[in-house]
Design an enzyme around this catalytic site. Structure first.
Site, PDB file in Angstrom:
ATOM      1  N   CYS A 242       1.948  -7.096  -3.507  1.00 40.92           N
ATOM      2  CA  CYS A 242       3.006  -6.082  -3.451  1.00 40.92           C
ATOM      3  C   CYS A 242       4.298  -6.686  -2.919  1.00 40.92           C
ATOM      4  CB  CYS A 242       2.634  -4.945  -2.500  1.00 40.92           C
ATOM      5  SG  CYS A 242       0.941  -4.416  -2.588  1.00 40.92           S
ATOM      6  N   ASP A 243       4.213  -7.524  -1.888  1.00 48.38           N
ATOM      7  CA  ASP A 243       5.413  -7.910  -1.148  1.00 48.38           C
ATOM      8  C   ASP A 243       5.795  -9.382  -1.278  1.00 48.38           C
ATOM      9  OD1 ASP A 243       5.530  -5.296  -0.239  1.00 48.38           O
ATOM     10  OD2 ASP A 243       4.169  -5.726   1.416  1.00 48.38           O
TER      11      ASP A 243
ATOM     12  N   CYS B  38      -0.361  -7.102   1.918  1.00 44.12           N
ATOM     13  CA  CYS B  38      -0.494  -7.179   0.471  1.00 44.12           C
ATOM     14  C   CYS B  38       0.481  -8.181  -0.133  1.00 44.12           C
ATOM     15  CB  CYS B  38      -0.277  -5.791  -0.127  1.00 44.12           C
ATOM     16  SG  CYS B  38      -0.321  -5.805  -1.914  1.00 44.12           S
TER      17      CYS B  38
END
Ligand code: NDP
Length: 312
Positions: free
Chosen positions: A139-140, A136
């Site tokens: 997200c990261d 992701c």
């Protein structure tokens, strides 16, 4: 105490599940919806969605799912943040159990559990998970801003992740195992015209290297068989998805990849009163808008079933 029999239980909370909830709630079916492990589903890990009709300026995936959820709740959908892990579809009343073993019963069940990211299956991928290995970018990616990163895959997801990361990182290495990409033309063009993205054609990942965190990747060109090492701080896997159909495996007919089979033109499964919608039954289109459309079909099919069986 006798267990209450719900009209409709919806399992899953992506565009399919929430749309089913909106329709079911408005039809007075008092739906109970279990969000599953990832409330909101795959759109929670998506950046900009530009192709969902109605959002003329585009919308972020998480914002869109917040809107879907609010709309479902506006009509009093009962939402539980729990996972259904076991079912029994023997009789006309369907039984479902949460992970904490609480039993629920319903006349109709709508399965909208979606699909989850696939992994390469390398041992180093597991070892360095959340230490630079991720599925992701949204997200990261932030943690790796200013650093070189790699993305593996050649579909729309990989193209989208690479484009997103190129906004944060000086160099994005996109590893494509063939000499062509599967991604849509517009997404491919974005990738190929982005000077920060280097596409490595015919390239497969042999190993992710690093002790405590990702330091580099060892790749092989499957034509020349040349092996090389690319220094990167993060490795994003974007190679597709598998349907989240495991809890239903002994009951519902599925294809060879565990996608739930529905009767064409409907959301009906092989079990009367059990319906499926969204990515868990769609290996072809897999779009938010098609998932939402099939969620609507499932709610209408469930409503018809309840009427035909004189339940509502
Ligand atoms: P896809 O199944 O479309 O693509 C998966 C990609 O990963 C393929 O290119 C495949 O390569 C590659 N791949 C698979 N296994 C490996 C492996 N072991 N090593 C290296 N590469 C591998 O999945 P996506 O998640 O990209 O997309 C799923 C669906 O969602 C599609 O319908 C897509 O259009 C849609 N989508 C739409 C978006 C949008 O419109 N904004 C955004 C994201 C997804 P190969 O081609 O060689 O098989």
């Amino acid at each position: 105490m006798e267990t209450k029999i719900h009209h409709t239980i919806i399992v899953g909370s992506g565009p399919a599940g929430y749309t089913a909830a909106i329709y079911a709630a408005r039809a007075n079916m008092h739906p109970l919806l279990f969000t599953g492990i990832e409330p909101g589903g795959q759109l929670m890990i998506t950046t900009e969605v530009e192709n969902y009709p109605g959002y003329s300026d585009g919308v972020h995936g998480p914002k869109m799912m917040e809107d879907f959820q609010k709309q479902a709740q506006r009509f009093h959908t009962d939402i539980r943040y729990e996972v259904i892990s076991k079912v029994d579809f023997t009789g006309p009343v369907h039984k479902l159990w949460t992970e904490s073993e609480e039993e629920f019963q319903a006349h109709t069940v709508i399965i909208s559990t979606g699909a989850s990211a696939k992994w390469l299956g390398l041992q180093s991928e597991k070892r360095l998970m959340n230490k630079g290995v991720s599925a992701c970018a949204v997200c990261d990616g932030f943690f790796f801003r200013g650093m070189d990163v790699a993305v593996v895959g050649a579909g729309d997801t990989a193209a989208e992740e690479a484009s997103y990361l190129a906004k944060l990182c000086p160099r994005v290495h996109l590893l494509v195992r063939r000499d062509t990409m599967r991604a849509s033309k517009i997404m491919q063009e974005r990738v190929l015209n982005n000077p920060k993205i280097t596409v490595h054609w015919n390239t497969e990942t042999q190993e992710i290297l690093g002790n405590e965190e990702v330091e580099s990747i060892r790749v092989i060109n499957n034509q020349s068989l040349e092996v090389s090492e690319i220094p990167v701080k993060a490795f994003f896997v974007a190679i597709g998805h598998q349907p989240n159909s495991a809890p239903f495996a002994n009951w519902i007919d599925m294809d060879d990849q565990q996608y739930i089979k529905t009767i064409p033109g409907s959301s009906k499964t092989n079990i009367p009163g059990v319906f499926a919608c969204g990515d868990v039954q769609d290996r072809i289109y897999r779009q938010a808008v098609t998932a939402a459309g099939s969620g609507c079909m499932a709610a209408l099919d469930a409503e018809r079933y309840l009427v035909e069986h004189h339940i509502i």
